[in-house]
Design an enzyme around this catalytic site. Structure first.
Site, mmCIF file in Angstrom:
data_model
loop_
_atom_site.group_PDB
_atom_site.id
_atom_site.type_symbol
_atom_site.label_atom_id
_atom_site.label_comp_id
_atom_site.label_asym_id
_atom_site.label_seq_id
_atom_site.Cartn_x
_atom_site.Cartn_y
_atom_site.Cartn_z
ATOM 1 N N THR A 196 -33.524 -12.330 2.260
ATOM 2 C CA THR A 196 -33.412 -11.757 3.918
ATOM 3 C C THR A 196 -33.333 -13.156 4.451
ATOM 4 O O THR A 196 -34.282 -14.080 4.441
ATOM 5 C CB THR A 196 -34.795 -11.160 4.253
ATOM 6 N N LYS B 116 -30.448 -6.011 8.173
ATOM 7 C CA LYS B 116 -31.633 -6.138 7.386
ATOM 8 C C LYS B 116 -32.603 -6.615 8.353
ATOM 9 O O LYS B 116 -33.874 -6.280 8.680
ATOM 10 C CB LYS B 116 -31.922 -7.163 6.251
ATOM 11 N N LYS C 255 -41.748 -13.910 9.244
ATOM 12 C CA LYS C 255 -40.220 -14.722 9.045
ATOM 13 C C LYS C 255 -38.967 -13.980 9.293
ATOM 14 O O LYS C 255 -38.133 -14.178 10.228
ATOM 15 C CB LYS C 255 -40.059 -15.407 7.699
#
Length: 286
Positions: A96, A171, A239
């Site tokens: 990701t 995502k 994150k």
């Protein structure tokens, strides 16, 4: 029969590589901490010393790494993927990351004669183990088609989203929504318990109504029992929220709720809960 490489054997990568090995694929593995390869070698994998060795010897190499910095280092670093790729061999980064990182890696791989696909996954430890992830791919269509036999062992839904960067963006949107949902869920449970409501009954009411969803069903007992066994590390959710906010700044889209959620996850990470499950955000809410 195609040969496959797998780089990164954390919570997700270990389970995903194991599924490929059990399905009978020829798999070569690498991890920064080499000892993590041992259980997969016992299952039948080969072990390589560097990402370059994997990319040079496998038809298609998968990677799932912790963040953009790790993805870039594994590609561009000494003995990295870029030094071994070429001759039409494929590199599929399932990490990701932000869309710019995906594009930078893709451009470099293509320039060396390789093919590149970004393919981040939606799902955590259990779906990775069960082979029921959702794969969100963007980039070289021919590589997506060639990788389908492997994708079908890893995911229950394999989506080709178009040009490079769209997988990363999808995502980030999905995880941004997930983080906001979990923050609201945690606040609601904390308020309910302080109101002397029964926690199990709160979960029953949610499960019976329009808000019922697998995440609440799975995380609810974790919050009530304060059991934060990790399936998705909290630091990685923070994150992802940070990357989604950066994307929003690039595109001029305000994200009030996501920004607030990011601050909660940031506070939990600073408090030392980053390696625990995302459910540990409840620690700083309650």
């Amino acid at each position: 029969m195609a040969t496959y490489g797998f780089l990164g054997l954390g919570i997700m990568g270990n389970a995903m590589a194991a599924n490929l090995i059990r399905a009978g694929f020829d798999v070569t593995v690498w991890n920064r901490t080499a000892s993590r390869c041992a259980p997969l070698v016992a299952l039948g994998a080969k072990q390589a010393a560097t990402p370059r060795e994997v990319a040079a010897s496998c038809d298609i190499t998968f990677a799932i790494l912790s963040d953009p910095a790790a993805a870039r280092e594994t590609c561009f670093g000494a003995d990295g993927v870029l030094e071994g790729i070429g001759d039409g061999r494929g590199y599929i980064d399932m990490s990701t990351v932000d869309d710019q990182t995906a594009r930078d890696i893709g451009a470099a791989i293509t320039a060396k004669g390789g093919r590149f696909l970004e393919a981040p996954v939606s799902g955590t430890k259990k779906p990775a183990e069960d082979g029921t992830l959702i794969i969100l791919a963007g980039g070289e269509r021919s590589l997506f088609d060639d990788a389908l036999p492997a994708f079908e062992k890893l995911g229950k839904k394999n989506l080709y989203l178009g040009e490079l960067g769209q997988g990363a963006r999808m995502k980030l949107v999905v995880n941004m929504i997930m983080g906001g949902m979990l923050a609201a869920f945690s606040e609601g449970l904390a308020l309910g318990l302080k109101s002397d409501l029964d926690g199990a009954q709160i979960l029953d009411v949610i499960e019976a109504g329009a808000m019922a969803c697998p995440m609440f069903k799975g995380k609810g007992p974790m919050l009530l029992g304060e059991n934060y066994t990790t399936s998705f590390p909290l630091k990685h959710m923070q994150k992802d929220l940070r990357l989604a906010i950066a994307l929003s700044e690039e595109l001029g889209q305000s994200l009030h709720a996501a920004s607030a959620s990011n601050e909660l996850f940031k506070r939990a990470s600073i408090a030392g809960y980053g390696d625990e499950d995302i459910a540990a955000v409840y620690r700083v809410i309650k």
